[in-house]
Design an enzyme around this catalytic site. Structure first.
Site, PDB file in Angstrom:
ATOM      1  N   ASP A  32      68.726  18.916  30.802  1.00 19.68           N
ATOM      2  CA  ASP A  32      68.065  19.935  30.401  1.00 19.68           C
ATOM      3  C   ASP A  32      66.207  20.246  30.270  1.00 19.68           C
ATOM      4  O   ASP A  32      66.686  18.966  30.216  1.00 19.68           O
ATOM      5  CB  ASP A  32      68.615  20.469  29.621  1.00 19.68           C
ATOM      6  CG  ASP A  32      68.066  21.871  29.118  1.00 19.68           C
ATOM      7  OD1 ASP A  32      67.206  23.205  29.649  1.00 19.68           O
ATOM      8  OD2 ASP A  32      68.340  22.785  27.955  1.00 19.68           O
ATOM      9  N   HIS A  49      61.983  20.521  38.439  1.00 16.12           N
ATOM     10  CA  HIS A  49      62.929  19.880  39.448  1.00 16.12           C
ATOM     11  C   HIS A  49      62.700  18.615  40.108  1.00 16.12           C
ATOM     12  O   HIS A  49      63.794  17.565  40.036  1.00 16.12           O
ATOM     13  CB  HIS A  49      63.398  21.140  40.097  1.00 16.12           C
ATOM     14  CG  HIS A  49      64.318  22.265  38.968  1.00 16.12           C
ATOM     15  ND1 HIS A  49      64.711  22.180  38.014  1.00 16.12           N
ATOM     16  CD2 HIS A  49      63.393  22.930  39.412  1.00 16.12           C
ATOM     17  CE1 HIS A  49      64.747  22.613  37.425  1.00 16.12           C
ATOM     18  NE2 HIS A  49      64.130  23.988  37.661  1.00 16.12           N
ATOM     19  N   LEU A 143      81.315   3.338  41.022  1.00 18.93           N
ATOM     20  CA  LEU A 143      80.858   5.035  40.484  1.00 18.93           C
ATOM     21  C   LEU A 143      81.337   5.808  40.695  1.00 18.93           C
ATOM     22  O   LEU A 143      80.713   6.721  42.597  1.00 18.93           O
ATOM     23  CB  LEU A 143      79.480   4.316  40.160  1.00 18.93           C
ATOM     24  CG  LEU A 143      78.869   5.640  39.358  1.00 18.93           C
ATOM     25  CD1 LEU A 143      79.331   5.384  38.182  1.00 18.93           C
ATOM     26  CD2 LEU A 143      77.004   6.248  39.529  1.00 18.93           C
TER      27      LEU A 143
HETATM   28  C1  FPP Z   1      67.531  22.396  33.615  1.00 16.42           C
HETATM   29  O1  FPP Z   1      66.483  22.757  33.756  1.00 16.42           O
HETATM   30  C2  FPP Z   1      67.487  22.057  35.254  1.00 16.42           C
HETATM   31  C3  FPP Z   1      68.864  22.423  36.358  1.00 16.42           C
HETATM   32  C4  FPP Z   1      69.395  23.813  35.568  1.00 16.42           C
HETATM   33  C5  FPP Z   1      68.901  21.726  37.284  1.00 16.42           C
HETATM   34  C6  FPP Z   1      68.960  20.641  37.560  1.00 16.42           C
HETATM   35  C7  FPP Z   1      68.426  19.563  38.809  1.00 16.42           C
HETATM   36  C8  FPP Z   1      67.299  18.686  38.853  1.00 16.42           C
HETATM   37  C9  FPP Z   1      67.437  17.589  37.667  1.00 16.42           C
HETATM   38  C10 FPP Z   1      67.457  17.326  40.356  1.00 16.42           C
HETATM   39  C11 FPP Z   1      68.108  18.486  41.385  1.00 16.42           C
HETATM   40  C12 FPP Z   1      69.700  18.210  41.144  1.00 16.42           C
HETATM   41  C13 FPP Z   1      70.507  16.619  42.273  1.00 16.42           C
HETATM   42  C14 FPP Z   1      71.796  16.095  41.598  1.00 16.42           C
HETATM   43  C15 FPP Z   1      69.420  15.682  42.523  1.00 16.42           C
HETATM   44  P1  FPP Z   1      65.928  24.002  32.990  1.00 16.42           P
HETATM   45  O2  FPP Z   1      65.137  24.908  33.708  1.00 16.42           O
HETATM   46  O3  FPP Z   1      66.683  24.983  32.210  1.00 16.42           O
HETATM   47  O4  FPP Z   1      64.429  23.383  32.369  1.00 16.42           O
HETATM   48  P2  FPP Z   1      64.018  24.484  30.806  1.00 16.42           P
HETATM   49  O5  FPP Z   1      64.689  24.743  30.142  1.00 16.42           O
HETATM   50  O6  FPP Z   1      63.432  23.347  30.324  1.00 16.42           O
HETATM   51  O7  FPP Z   1      63.596  25.818  31.668  1.00 16.42           O
END
Ligand code: FPP
Length: 254
Positions: A32, A49, A143
Protein backbone atom coordinates in the site's frame (compact mmCIF):
# COMPACT_ATOMS: atom_id res chain seq x y z
CA UNK A 1 21.01 -24.63 -2.59
CA UNK A 2 24.79 -24.44 -2.83
CA UNK A 3 27.08 -24.26 0.19
CA UNK A 4 27.92 -20.63 -0.65
CA UNK A 5 24.19 -19.80 -0.75
CA UNK A 6 23.77 -21.42 2.65
CA UNK A 7 26.67 -19.45 4.08
CA UNK A 8 25.22 -16.24 2.63
CA UNK A 9 21.84 -17.08 4.17
CA UNK A 10 23.20 -17.66 7.63
CA UNK A 11 25.34 -14.48 7.45
CA UNK A 12 22.30 -12.45 6.42
CA UNK A 13 20.11 -13.97 9.12
CA UNK A 14 22.65 -13.42 11.84
CA UNK A 15 23.34 -9.81 10.78
CA UNK A 16 19.58 -9.15 10.93
CA UNK A 17 19.41 -10.86 14.35
CA UNK A 18 16.98 -13.50 13.06
CA UNK A 19 16.48 -16.99 14.39
CA UNK A 20 16.84 -19.31 11.36
CA UNK A 21 14.50 -21.87 12.93
CA UNK A 22 11.63 -19.37 13.16
CA UNK A 23 11.42 -17.86 9.69
CA UNK A 24 7.72 -17.70 8.78
CA UNK A 25 6.90 -20.26 6.12
CA UNK A 26 4.22 -18.04 4.57
CA UNK A 27 4.18 -14.23 4.55
CA UNK A 28 1.35 -12.17 3.06
CA UNK A 29 1.73 -8.50 2.13
CA UNK A 30 -0.75 -5.70 1.49
CA UNK A 31 1.37 -3.46 -0.73
CA UNK A 32 0.00 0.00 0.00
CA UNK A 33 1.04 3.61 -0.56
CA UNK A 34 2.02 3.69 -4.24
CA UNK A 35 -0.33 6.58 -4.99
CA UNK A 36 0.84 8.70 -2.04
CA UNK A 37 4.48 8.00 -2.84
CA UNK A 38 3.96 9.36 -6.36
CA UNK A 39 1.83 12.32 -5.27
CA UNK A 40 4.49 13.29 -2.70
CA UNK A 41 6.79 13.72 -5.69
CA UNK A 42 4.26 15.66 -7.74
CA UNK A 43 3.85 12.67 -10.06
CA UNK A 44 0.93 10.68 -11.40
CA UNK A 45 -0.25 7.73 -9.25
CA UNK A 46 0.87 5.28 -11.94
CA UNK A 47 4.46 6.39 -11.31
CA UNK A 48 4.06 4.93 -7.82
CA UNK A 49 2.93 1.58 -9.21
CA UNK A 50 5.89 1.55 -11.62
CA UNK A 51 8.26 2.05 -8.71
CA UNK A 52 6.34 -0.49 -6.64
CA UNK A 53 7.58 -3.21 -9.01
CA UNK A 54 11.12 -2.64 -7.73
CA UNK A 55 9.88 -3.36 -4.20
CA UNK A 56 8.25 -6.58 -5.42
CA UNK A 57 11.62 -7.63 -6.86
CA UNK A 58 13.41 -6.75 -3.62
CA UNK A 59 10.97 -8.70 -1.47
CA UNK A 60 11.04 -11.78 -3.72
CA UNK A 61 14.84 -11.67 -3.59
CA UNK A 62 14.87 -11.35 0.22
CA UNK A 63 12.32 -14.15 0.60
CA UNK A 64 14.52 -16.43 -1.54
CA UNK A 65 17.64 -15.47 0.38
CA UNK A 66 16.26 -16.27 3.79
CA UNK A 67 14.12 -19.26 2.84
CA UNK A 68 10.53 -18.02 3.10
CA UNK A 69 8.59 -20.74 1.30
CA UNK A 70 5.35 -18.90 0.35
CA UNK A 71 4.86 -15.21 -0.37
CA UNK A 72 1.42 -13.77 -1.13
CA UNK A 73 1.12 -10.25 -2.55
CA UNK A 74 -2.19 -8.37 -2.73
CA UNK A 75 -1.76 -6.85 -6.19
CA UNK A 76 -5.37 -6.00 -7.16
CA UNK A 77 -8.53 -6.23 -5.09
CA UNK A 78 -12.10 -6.59 -6.32
CA UNK A 79 -12.59 -3.03 -5.03
CA UNK A 80 -9.71 -1.65 -7.13
CA UNK A 81 -11.94 -1.63 -10.24
CA UNK A 82 -13.46 1.57 -8.88
CA UNK A 83 -10.22 3.50 -9.60
CA UNK A 84 -9.98 5.71 -12.69
CA UNK A 85 -9.97 3.47 -15.75
CA UNK A 86 -6.57 4.81 -16.87
CA UNK A 87 -5.05 3.67 -13.56
CA UNK A 88 -6.68 0.23 -13.78
CA UNK A 89 -5.44 -0.30 -17.31
CA UNK A 90 -1.94 0.95 -16.41
CA UNK A 91 -1.86 -1.57 -13.53
CA UNK A 92 -2.92 -4.43 -15.83
CA UNK A 93 -0.32 -3.41 -18.44
CA UNK A 94 2.33 -3.23 -15.76
CA UNK A 95 1.47 -6.70 -14.56
CA UNK A 96 1.70 -8.14 -18.09
CA UNK A 97 4.95 -6.32 -18.83
CA UNK A 98 6.58 -7.30 -15.53
CA UNK A 99 5.59 -10.95 -15.78
CA UNK A 100 6.75 -11.08 -19.37
CA UNK A 101 10.13 -9.64 -18.42
CA UNK A 102 10.58 -11.73 -15.30
CA UNK A 103 9.29 -15.18 -16.31
CA UNK A 104 12.68 -16.67 -17.18
CA UNK A 105 14.41 -15.10 -14.22
CA UNK A 106 11.72 -16.36 -11.82
CA UNK A 107 12.06 -19.85 -13.28
CA UNK A 108 15.85 -19.73 -12.94
CA UNK A 109 15.55 -18.77 -9.30
CA UNK A 110 13.07 -21.51 -8.43
CA UNK A 111 10.05 -19.21 -8.09
CA UNK A 112 6.69 -20.74 -8.99
CA UNK A 113 3.78 -18.42 -9.72
CA UNK A 114 0.26 -19.05 -8.51
CA UNK A 115 -2.76 -16.76 -8.34
CA UNK A 116 -5.76 -16.36 -6.10
CA UNK A 117 -8.79 -14.37 -7.21
CA UNK A 118 -11.25 -14.23 -10.08
CA UNK A 119 -9.01 -14.03 -13.13
CA UNK A 120 -11.94 -14.24 -15.57
CA UNK A 121 -12.58 -10.49 -15.24
CA UNK A 122 -8.98 -9.55 -16.11
CA UNK A 123 -8.12 -8.41 -19.66
CA UNK A 124 -7.39 -11.28 -22.07
CA UNK A 125 -3.69 -10.44 -22.48
CA UNK A 126 -3.31 -10.45 -18.71
CA UNK A 127 -4.95 -13.87 -18.38
CA UNK A 128 -2.74 -15.17 -21.21
CA UNK A 129 0.46 -13.86 -19.61
CA UNK A 130 -0.47 -15.36 -16.24
CA UNK A 131 -1.03 -18.74 -17.91
CA UNK A 132 2.33 -18.51 -19.71
CA UNK A 133 4.22 -17.64 -16.54
CA UNK A 134 2.40 -20.29 -14.48
CA UNK A 135 3.16 -22.92 -17.12
CA UNK A 136 6.85 -22.07 -17.23
CA UNK A 137 7.43 -24.25 -14.19
CA UNK A 138 10.70 -24.60 -12.41
CA UNK A 139 11.99 -28.05 -11.40
CA UNK A 140 13.15 -27.23 -7.89
CA UNK A 141 10.70 -24.86 -6.26
CA UNK A 142 12.27 -22.58 -3.66
CA UNK A 143 9.44 -20.08 -3.38
CA UNK A 144 5.76 -20.03 -4.27
CA UNK A 145 4.85 -16.49 -5.26
CA UNK A 146 1.10 -16.07 -4.96
CA UNK A 147 -0.46 -13.02 -6.57
CA UNK A 148 -3.88 -12.00 -5.31
CA UNK A 149 -5.58 -10.53 -8.38
CA UNK A 150 -9.18 -9.41 -8.51
CA UNK A 151 -9.31 -11.01 -5.08
CA UNK A 152 -11.31 -10.31 -1.97
CA UNK A 153 -11.83 -12.59 1.01
CA UNK A 154 -15.61 -12.14 1.10
CA UNK A 155 -15.77 -13.15 -2.56
CA UNK A 156 -13.51 -16.16 -1.88
CA UNK A 157 -15.57 -17.38 1.07
CA UNK A 158 -18.83 -16.91 -0.84
CA UNK A 159 -17.42 -18.91 -3.76
CA UNK A 160 -16.31 -21.64 -1.35
CA UNK A 161 -19.85 -21.88 0.08
CA UNK A 162 -21.22 -22.13 -3.46
CA UNK A 163 -18.73 -24.94 -4.18
CA UNK A 164 -19.85 -26.88 -1.11
CA UNK A 165 -23.51 -26.52 -2.14
CA UNK A 166 -22.73 -27.42 -5.75
CA UNK A 167 -21.06 -30.64 -4.58
CA UNK A 168 -24.12 -31.44 -2.44
CA UNK A 169 -22.13 -32.07 0.74
CA UNK A 170 -24.05 -33.12 3.85
CA UNK A 171 -23.81 -31.00 6.98
CA UNK A 172 -21.70 -33.63 8.77
CA UNK A 173 -19.25 -33.79 5.87
CA UNK A 174 -18.29 -30.11 6.25
CA UNK A 175 -15.59 -29.31 8.77
CA UNK A 176 -12.79 -26.71 8.76
CA UNK A 177 -10.40 -28.90 6.79
CA UNK A 178 -12.98 -29.80 4.19
CA UNK A 179 -14.13 -26.19 3.81
CA UNK A 180 -10.55 -25.05 3.25
CA UNK A 181 -10.32 -27.25 0.16
CA UNK A 182 -12.91 -24.94 -1.42
CA UNK A 183 -10.88 -21.80 -0.77
CA UNK A 184 -8.57 -20.26 -3.37
CA UNK A 185 -5.62 -21.13 -1.13
CA UNK A 186 -6.35 -24.86 -1.13
CA UNK A 187 -3.12 -26.70 -0.31
CA UNK A 188 -1.27 -23.64 0.99
CA UNK A 189 -0.37 -23.21 4.66
CA UNK A 190 -1.90 -20.15 6.36
CA UNK A 191 0.35 -17.07 6.51
CA UNK A 192 2.00 -16.64 9.92
CA UNK A 193 2.82 -13.01 9.22
CA UNK A 194 0.88 -10.28 7.41
CA UNK A 195 2.67 -7.04 6.53
CA UNK A 196 0.87 -3.86 5.50
CA UNK A 197 2.80 -0.83 4.34
CA UNK A 198 1.92 2.90 4.33
CA UNK A 199 0.70 3.24 7.91
CA UNK A 200 -2.83 1.95 7.31
CA UNK A 201 -4.05 -0.43 10.01
CA UNK A 202 -6.72 -2.30 8.09
CA UNK A 203 -7.15 -5.77 6.63
CA UNK A 204 -9.14 -4.56 3.59
CA UNK A 205 -10.94 -7.79 2.74
CA UNK A 206 -7.67 -9.75 2.48
CA UNK A 207 -7.40 -13.44 3.46
CA UNK A 208 -9.93 -13.11 6.29
CA UNK A 209 -10.03 -16.87 6.83
CA UNK A 210 -6.32 -17.59 6.41
CA UNK A 211 -5.10 -14.78 8.68
CA UNK A 212 -7.09 -16.03 11.69
CA UNK A 213 -3.92 -16.54 13.76
CA UNK A 214 -1.38 -14.46 11.83
CA UNK A 215 0.77 -11.80 13.45
CA UNK A 216 0.28 -8.36 11.87
CA UNK A 217 3.14 -5.98 11.16
CA UNK A 218 2.24 -2.42 10.15
CA UNK A 219 4.92 -0.09 8.85
CA UNK A 220 4.67 3.57 7.80
CA UNK A 221 7.03 2.88 4.87
CA UNK A 222 5.25 3.44 1.54
CA UNK A 223 5.38 0.41 -0.74
CA UNK A 224 7.77 1.87 -3.38
CA UNK A 225 10.30 2.50 -0.57
CA UNK A 226 9.94 -0.99 0.91
CA UNK A 227 13.14 -3.06 0.57
CA UNK A 228 14.75 -6.23 1.90
CA UNK A 229 15.78 -4.50 5.15
CA UNK A 230 12.13 -3.63 5.92
CA UNK A 231 11.10 -7.20 5.18
CA UNK A 232 13.74 -8.51 7.59
CA UNK A 233 12.62 -5.97 10.21
CA UNK A 234 9.05 -7.27 9.92
CA UNK A 235 10.28 -10.83 10.48
CA UNK A 236 12.31 -9.62 13.45
CA UNK A 237 9.15 -8.10 14.91
CA UNK A 238 7.34 -11.40 14.25
CA UNK A 239 10.04 -13.38 16.07
CA UNK A 240 9.58 -11.17 19.13
CA UNK A 241 5.88 -11.90 19.37
CA UNK A 242 4.47 -14.58 21.60
CA UNK A 243 2.08 -16.73 19.59
CA UNK A 244 -0.52 -18.29 21.87
CA UNK A 245 -3.20 -19.51 19.46
CA UNK A 246 -5.84 -18.87 22.11
CA UNK A 247 -3.83 -20.65 24.81
CA UNK A 248 -1.90 -19.20 27.74
CA UNK A 249 1.72 -17.96 27.88
CA UNK A 250 4.23 -20.83 28.02
CA UNK A 251 5.63 -19.96 31.49
CA UNK A 252 2.17 -20.10 33.10
CA UNK A 253 1.60 -23.69 31.96
CA UNK A 254 1.97 -25.91 35.05
C1 FPP B 1 -1.66 0.09 -3.42
O1 FPP B 1 -1.23 1.42 -3.41
C2 FPP B 1 -1.12 -0.67 -4.55
C3 FPP B 1 -1.85 -1.33 -5.50
C4 FPP B 1 -3.32 -1.39 -5.48
C5 FPP B 1 -1.22 -2.04 -6.61
C6 FPP B 1 0.01 -2.84 -6.29
C7 FPP B 1 0.76 -3.05 -7.56
C8 FPP B 1 2.10 -3.04 -7.70
C9 FPP B 1 3.03 -2.91 -6.59
C10 FPP B 1 2.73 -3.15 -9.04
C11 FPP B 1 2.51 -4.40 -9.83
C12 FPP B 1 2.63 -5.67 -9.08
C13 FPP B 1 3.23 -6.79 -9.52
C14 FPP B 1 3.07 -8.03 -8.71
C15 FPP B 1 4.07 -6.84 -10.72
P1 FPP B 1 -2.30 2.58 -3.59
O2 FPP B 1 -2.40 2.91 -5.03
O3 FPP B 1 -3.60 2.16 -2.96
O4 FPP B 1 -1.64 3.75 -2.78
P2 FPP B 1 -2.36 4.92 -1.97
O5 FPP B 1 -3.07 4.25 -0.84
O6 FPP B 1 -1.24 5.79 -1.54
O7 FPP B 1 -3.31 5.58 -2.92
Amino acid sequence: MTETDMEKRSALLSSAGLDPSRIPKHIAIIMDGNGRWAQNRGEDRVFGHLNGVESVRAVVEAALQIGVRYLTLYAFSTENWSRPKEEVSALMDLLVKTLNQETDDLKGKGVRLRTIGDLSALPDNCQQQLKTTEKSKTENVSLDLILALNYSAKWEITEAVKGVLRDGLDEDEVDIEKFETYLQTNGLPDPELMIRTSGEHRISNFMLWQLAYAEFHFTPVLWPDFRGEHFLAAIHDFQNRERRFGGVPQQTVK
